[in-house]
Design an enzyme around this catalytic site. Structure first.
Site, PDB file in Angstrom:
ATOM      1  N   SER A  43       0.864  -1.173   0.000  1.00 22.97           N
ATOM      2  CA  SER A  43       0.000   0.000   0.000  1.00 22.97           C
ATOM      3  C   SER A  43       0.911   1.238   0.000  1.00 22.97           C
ATOM      4  CB  SER A  43      -0.868  -0.084   1.250  1.00 22.97           C
ATOM      5  OG  SER A  43      -1.692   1.025   1.305  1.00 22.97           O
ATOM      6  N   LEU A  44       0.365   2.396   0.250  1.00 27.55           N
ATOM      7  CA  LEU A  44       1.187   3.609   0.256  1.00 27.55           C
ATOM      8  C   LEU A  44       0.993   4.369   1.555  1.00 27.55           C
ATOM      9  CD1 LEU A  44       0.420   4.989  -3.322  1.00 27.55           C
ATOM     10  CD2 LEU A  44       2.629   4.148  -2.536  1.00 27.55           C
ATOM     11  N   GLU A  74       2.233  10.977 -10.208  1.00 28.53           N
ATOM     12  CA  GLU A  74       1.134  10.341 -10.948  1.00 28.53           C
ATOM     13  C   GLU A  74      -0.177  10.630 -10.226  1.00 28.53           C
ATOM     14  OE1 GLU A  74       1.963   6.151 -11.017  1.00 28.53           O
ATOM     15  OE2 GLU A  74       4.023   6.474 -11.671  1.00 28.53           O
ATOM     16  N   LYS A  76      -3.518   9.640  -8.347  1.00 24.44           N
ATOM     17  CA  LYS A  76      -3.902   8.476  -7.542  1.00 24.44           C
ATOM     18  C   LYS A  76      -5.329   8.113  -7.921  1.00 24.44           C
ATOM     19  CE  LYS A  76      -3.719   6.697  -2.844  1.00 24.44           C
ATOM     20  NZ  LYS A  76      -4.985   6.013  -2.872  1.00 24.44           N
ATOM     21  N   ASP A  78      -8.787   6.425  -7.995  1.00 16.13           N
ATOM     22  CA  ASP A  78      -9.586   5.851  -6.912  1.00 16.13           C
ATOM     23  C   ASP A  78     -10.365   4.644  -7.415  1.00 16.13           C
ATOM     24  OD1 ASP A  78     -10.486   5.629  -4.378  1.00 16.13           O
ATOM     25  OD2 ASP A  78     -11.913   7.286  -4.477  1.00 16.13           O
ATOM     26  N   ARG A  97      -5.744  -7.383  -4.520  1.00 10.30           N
ATOM     27  CA  ARG A  97      -4.642  -7.291  -3.579  1.00 10.30           C
ATOM     28  C   ARG A  97      -4.825  -8.210  -2.373  1.00 10.30           C
ATOM     29  NH1 ARG A  97      -2.861  -1.685  -1.477  1.00 10.30           N
ATOM     30  NH2 ARG A  97      -4.587  -1.817  -0.030  1.00 10.30           N
ATOM     31  N   GLU A 134      -4.700  -0.152 -11.585  1.00 14.92           N
ATOM     32  CA  GLU A 134      -5.960   0.173 -10.924  1.00 14.92           C
ATOM     33  C   GLU A 134      -7.115  -0.026 -11.900  1.00 14.92           C
ATOM     34  OE1 GLU A 134      -5.137   1.059  -7.893  1.00 14.92           O
ATOM     35  OE2 GLU A 134      -6.892   1.995  -6.983  1.00 14.92           O
ATOM     36  N   TYR A 186       0.544   1.031 -13.365  1.00 17.58           N
ATOM     37  CA  TYR A 186       1.533   1.987 -12.855  1.00 17.58           C
ATOM     38  C   TYR A 186       2.707   1.336 -12.127  1.00 17.58           C
ATOM     39  CZ  TYR A 186      -1.813   1.208  -9.061  1.00 17.58           C
ATOM     40  OH  TYR A 186      -2.667   0.625  -8.162  1.00 17.58           O
ATOM     41  N   LYS A 250       6.624   9.282  -6.525  1.00 13.12           N
ATOM     42  CA  LYS A 250       7.537   8.138  -6.426  1.00 13.12           C
ATOM     43  C   LYS A 250       8.949   8.578  -6.776  1.00 13.12           C
ATOM     44  CE  LYS A 250       3.826   5.191  -8.142  1.00 13.12           C
ATOM     45  NZ  LYS A 250       3.311   4.330  -9.210  1.00 13.12           N
ATOM     46  N   LYS A 274      -2.836  12.991  -0.239  1.00 13.29           N
ATOM     47  CA  LYS A 274      -4.295  12.831  -0.325  1.00 13.29           C
ATOM     48  C   LYS A 274      -4.980  14.197  -0.313  1.00 13.29           C
ATOM     49  CE  LYS A 274      -6.267   9.058   0.486  1.00 13.29           C
ATOM     50  NZ  LYS A 274      -6.055   7.854   1.242  1.00 13.29           N
ATOM     51  N   CYS A 368     -48.390   9.456   8.311  1.00 13.78           N
ATOM     52  CA  CYS A 368     -47.753   9.555   7.001  1.00 13.78           C
ATOM     53  C   CYS A 368     -47.975  10.967   6.439  1.00 13.78           C
ATOM     54  CB  CYS A 368     -48.358   8.511   6.071  1.00 13.78           C
ATOM     55  SG  CYS A 368     -47.883   8.733   4.361  1.00 13.78           S
ATOM     56  N   CYS A 371     -50.651  10.601   3.460  1.00 13.47           N
ATOM     57  CA  CYS A 371     -52.043  10.170   3.587  1.00 13.47           C
ATOM     58  C   CYS A 371     -52.577  10.281   5.012  1.00 13.47           C
ATOM     59  CB  CYS A 371     -52.185   8.730   3.098  1.00 13.47           C
ATOM     60  SG  CYS A 371     -51.394   7.537   4.182  1.00 13.47           S
ATOM     61  N   CYS A 386     -45.081   3.795   6.154  1.00 12.98           N
ATOM     62  CA  CYS A 386     -46.519   4.033   6.142  1.00 12.98           C
ATOM     63  C   CYS A 386     -47.154   2.684   5.828  1.00 12.98           C
ATOM     64  CB  CYS A 386     -46.873   5.042   5.057  1.00 12.98           C
ATOM     65  SG  CYS A 386     -48.652   5.110   4.759  1.00 12.98           S
ATOM     66  N   CYS A 391     -52.163   4.285   0.491  1.00 12.89           N
ATOM     67  CA  CYS A 391     -51.479   5.583   0.573  1.00 12.89           C
ATOM     68  C   CYS A 391     -51.193   6.099  -0.837  1.00 12.89           C
ATOM     69  CB  CYS A 391     -50.180   5.440   1.355  1.00 12.89           C
ATOM     70  SG  CYS A 391     -49.209   6.958   1.325  1.00 12.89           S
TER      71      CYS A 391
HETATM   72  S1  IVH Z   1       1.751   2.727  -6.643  1.00 14.82           S
HETATM   73  C1  IVH Z   1       4.172  -0.133  -4.228  1.00 14.82           C
HETATM   74  N1  IVH Z   1       0.483   4.411  -8.194  1.00 14.82           N
HETATM   75  O1  IVH Z   1      -3.439   3.567  -4.202  1.00 14.82           O
HETATM   76  C2  IVH Z   1       3.372   0.967  -4.774  1.00 14.82           C
HETATM   77  N2  IVH Z   1      -0.757   3.275  -6.531  1.00 14.82           N
HETATM   78  O2  IVH Z   1      -3.440   3.888  -1.268  1.00 14.82           O
HETATM   79  C3  IVH Z   1       2.014   0.563  -5.080  1.00 14.82           C
HETATM   80  N3  IVH Z   1      -3.151   3.754  -6.547  1.00 14.82           N
HETATM   81  O3  IVH Z   1      -2.725   0.251  -3.374  1.00 14.82           O
HETATM   82  C4  IVH Z   1       1.115   1.584  -5.476  1.00 14.82           C
HETATM   83  N4  IVH Z   1      -3.121   5.160  -8.240  1.00 14.82           N
HETATM   84  O4  IVH Z   1      -4.285   0.695  -5.374  1.00 14.82           O
HETATM   85  C5  IVH Z   1       0.391   3.544  -7.170  1.00 14.82           C
HETATM   86  N5  IVH Z   1      -0.537   5.883  -9.682  1.00 14.82           N
HETATM   87  C6  IVH Z   1      -0.618   5.033  -8.660  1.00 14.82           C
HETATM   88  C7  IVH Z   1      -1.857   4.745  -8.023  1.00 14.82           C
HETATM   89  C8  IVH Z   1      -1.877   3.857  -6.961  1.00 14.82           C
HETATM   90  C9  IVH Z   1      -3.886   4.536  -7.361  1.00 14.82           C
HETATM   91  C10 IVH Z   1      -3.707   2.950  -5.424  1.00 14.82           C
HETATM   92  C11 IVH Z   1      -3.187   1.555  -5.314  1.00 14.82           C
HETATM   93  C12 IVH Z   1      -2.571   1.496  -3.958  1.00 14.82           C
HETATM   94  C13 IVH Z   1      -3.334   2.557  -3.233  1.00 14.82           C
HETATM   95  C14 IVH Z   1      -2.626   3.019  -1.991  1.00 14.82           C
END
Ligand code: IVH
Length: 630
Positions: A43-44, A74, A76, A78, A97, A134, A186, A250, A274, A368, A371, A386, A391
């Site tokens: 995760s990040l 990049e 992020k 969703d 994942r 993603e 990515y 990154k 975020k 209600c 009615c 109701c 009604c």
């Molecule tokens: S890199 C080891 N790049 O965000 C690095 N993640 O909150 C792995 N996500 O689990 C993630 N856009 O599902 C990366 N451009 C991006 C992303 C991205 C969305 C998601 C991904 C990750 C989550 C973490």
């Protein structure tokens, strides 16, 4: 595509797993079977402010011993993280994942994503390449899915991410296919015999290989530049066709990434900036009550209009009485509004310090609002209803539902026409629609000759809708369009369904006790029985159409299970399965000892072998056709 289908039909030996005809319906996956990731799916770490971003930058530059760190920014996305495996350049698997070490197999579902390359455009692809990215839903698709769910009476998805996750966790890849997911990659999970200098180079390679990478990326050399990319997209995010919840920064060089290393949860060379959830304050003018088709009385906040996350918000659902109490929301309050997942507006909290004593607490009325009938909230339930079956609000909502596109599809019978017909006492229930003549329709305001004609004809045409549509239209609680299809497949007519016992109903795989009880209750109610009878007398079709039309004796497949494998030539897979269902049988995607017939098309898959080993009866498509026509 047509040409390819024809060629493959004539030469099934040419069908390859990466053929575009194989996106949906090839071999069903071992749905959700656990898959161990080759390298952990991380995760990040998050940064919620410029300060936290600075702390990240200071840490990495001190560990790398230089302030000159090249970074890639990049968006992020969703959505839902997926790992995609290619063997010798051919797509062979996808996984979620999960807990980072073990995910779930979603191979067949991901395969339906149009932007997923089934074969890589690489001269000499690695033996194994695992790419991560993603899967997401566009804002537009999300809206459409929720509109359909609303029509079907199904619970709505709160945001595109949940909807994307739900779409990937479907047992039937056809459902996933209809959701039109998108996919951006990515990261690299694993690759044999190939190395990349940096993230930027990796992204270019992935693009050449045929993947979609998000075009909004940039290479920066300073923290300031990284932050201005974050600010830029915080501002512009609403102009994108998909949701983003931040920016991922990154370290570009893979050598530097290696030096920085990983924690158990996240890489130490990346961070997610975020975006703050966009919030606004406004005034809660009133709490309105709406009575739905099932009698549910739901409170809605009426707000002084305010622009939040790119659109004007004037109303927000408050769900139920408890929610209002829990948040201590009062009429007249100044409230904080935000969009959950940036889509559905909600009230976060009142600003208590702004109260002047004139605010009023909300009380759910016992009558209600439509009615005056009794509103009851059964113990343990959050919803007040109701209970008056006459009604007018309930009847109005039912008429709108009955005439809607997914039900009897009566074009021209919208809110305004329904409201007038009810108010003038011309109709009292849905069956009365079929007793309208042109003269009565001309009584509707703004209805000219032509509109009345059109509506009259639309009503007439709707008498022929398939049984499933009628069952859905009747508005039986918990019977959405899918359950209605299942019921129509198992009972040939409204009459048969109305006499079904709870045991018969529960025996059906998709029908649980709650649905069964609601069906029994529905047909027990005199008023519903008389509406059904009125519909019948008006000539509304009440029976399932027999497969194959007149002349064929429709024998029943009740209690039988069929499995199809290989390419069918006489039917599409959907048609064949539909036939089985319409004759009371079940079409399953996997072979077991309980399977009655395995129907083998051309190039059958592993199910054919399994059927042989289990001694299940194997028949050809021609045999199946003969079976259908008795
Ligand atoms: S890199 C080891 N790049 O965000 C690095 N993640 O909150 C792995 N996500 O689990 C993630 N856009 O599902 C990366 N451009 C991006 C992303 C991205 C969305 C998601 C991904 C990750 C989550 C973490």
């Amino acid at each position: 595509m047509r040409e390819l289908i024809d060629i493959e039909a004539a030469h099934p030996e040419l069908i390859t797993p990466d053929s575009p005809t194989q996106r949906v319906g090839g071999e069903p996956s071992d749905a959700f079977k656990p898959v161990r990731h080759r390298t952990k799916m991380l995760s990040l770490a998050n940064a919620f402010s410029f300060g936290e971003l600075t702390a990240f930058f200071n840490r990495i530059s001190s560990e790398l011993g230089t302030e000159k760190v090249e970074m890639v920014c990049e968006l992020k996305i969703d959505g839902v993280a997926v790992a995609l495996t290619y063997e010798h350049g051919i797509y062979t698997g996808a996984a979620t994942r999960g807990d980072g070490e073990v995910g779930e197999d979603i191979t067949a579902n991901v395969k339906t994503i149009q932007s997923l390359p089934l074969r890589l455009f690489l001269g000499s692809p690695p033996d194994i390449l695992e790419v991560r990215g993603e899967a997401y839903l566009s804002k537009e698709q999300f809206k459409q899915i929720n509109e359909e769910r609303e029509e079907d009476g199904q619970p709505l998805f709160a945001n595109p991410r949940n909807a994307a996750a739900g779409s990937l966790r479907q047992l039937d890849p056809k459902v996933t296919s209809r959701r039109h997911l998108g996919l951006f990659v990515y990261a690299l999970g694993y690759a044999t015999g190939i190395e990349f200098p940096d993230q930027w180079g990796l992204l270019q390679y992935l693009k050449t290989a045929g993947f979609k990478i998000n075009p909004h990326i940039t290479k920066v050399g300073t923290l300031k530049e990284a932050y201005s990319f974050c600010e830029e997209w915080q501002e512009k995010r609403h102009s994108l066709p998909f949701e983003i919840d931040g920016v991922v920064i990154k370290v570009n060089s893979f050598a530097q990434q290696k030096k920085l290393g990983l924690t158990s949860k996240a890489p130490r060379w990346a961070i997610a900036y975020k975006f703050p959830a966009e919030q606004k304050t406004t005034r809660l003018i009133d709490i309105e009550l709406n009575v739905g088709r099932t009698g549910a009385v739901t409170p809605t906040a009426v707000l002084e209009p305010v622009v939040v996350a790119g659109s004007t918000v004037g109303r927000a659902t408050l769900h139920n009485e408890d929610e209002i109490k829990r948040k201590d929301i009062r009429i007249g309050d100044t409230v904080i509004v935000q969009k959950a997942g940036d889509v559905i507006p909600e009230i976060v909290a009142p600003i208590v310090s702004k109260r002047d004593g004139s605010e009023k607490e909300f009380v759910m009325p016992h009558e209600c609002p439509a009615c005056g009938g009794e509103v009851v909230r059964p113990e343990g339930e959050a919803v007040a209803r109701c209970v008056n079956i006459n009604c007018p609000a309930v009847i109005f909502e039912h008429i709108i539902h009955f005439a809607s596109r997914g039900a009897m599809d009566i074009e021209g019978l919208g809110e305004s026409a329904a409201r007038q017909l009810l108010d003038k006492g011309i109709i009292k229930d849905v069956a009365d629609i079929y007793y309208l003549d042109k003269e009565k329709l001309l009584g509707i305001e703004h209805f000219a000759d032509k509109a009345a004609d059109n509506l009259y004809n639309a009503i007439k045409r709707s008498k022929e809708r398939p049984l499933a549509k009628l069952l859905f239209a009747l508005g039986i609680r918990h019977v959405g369009s899918h359950v209605a299809e299942v019921l129509a497949g198992n009972f040939e007519s409204v009459e048969k369904l109305s006499h079904a016992t709870p045991e018969e109903l529960i025996e059906i795989q998709e029908v649980g006790p709650k649905i069964a009880e609601s069906i029994i209750e529905f047909f027990h109610e005199n008023r519903n029985r008389s509406v059904v009878e009125k519909l019948r007398q008006a000539g509304v079709k009440m029976e399932q159409e027999k497969p194959g039309g007149a002349g064929l004796s429709a024998r029943s497949f009740a209690g039988m299970t069929f499995v199809f494998t290989g390419a069918l030539t006489l039917f599409t897979r959907g048609e064949a399965e539909g036939l089985v269902k319409s004759m009371g049988g079940k079409a399953s995607s996997s072979v077991s000892k309980k399977t009655d017939y395995v129907v083998v098309g051309e190039n059958p898959g592993s199910k054919y072998d399994k059927a042989k080993s289990l001694g299940v009866k194997i028949i050809t498509e021609d045999d199946f056709k003969r079976l259908v026509s008795g």
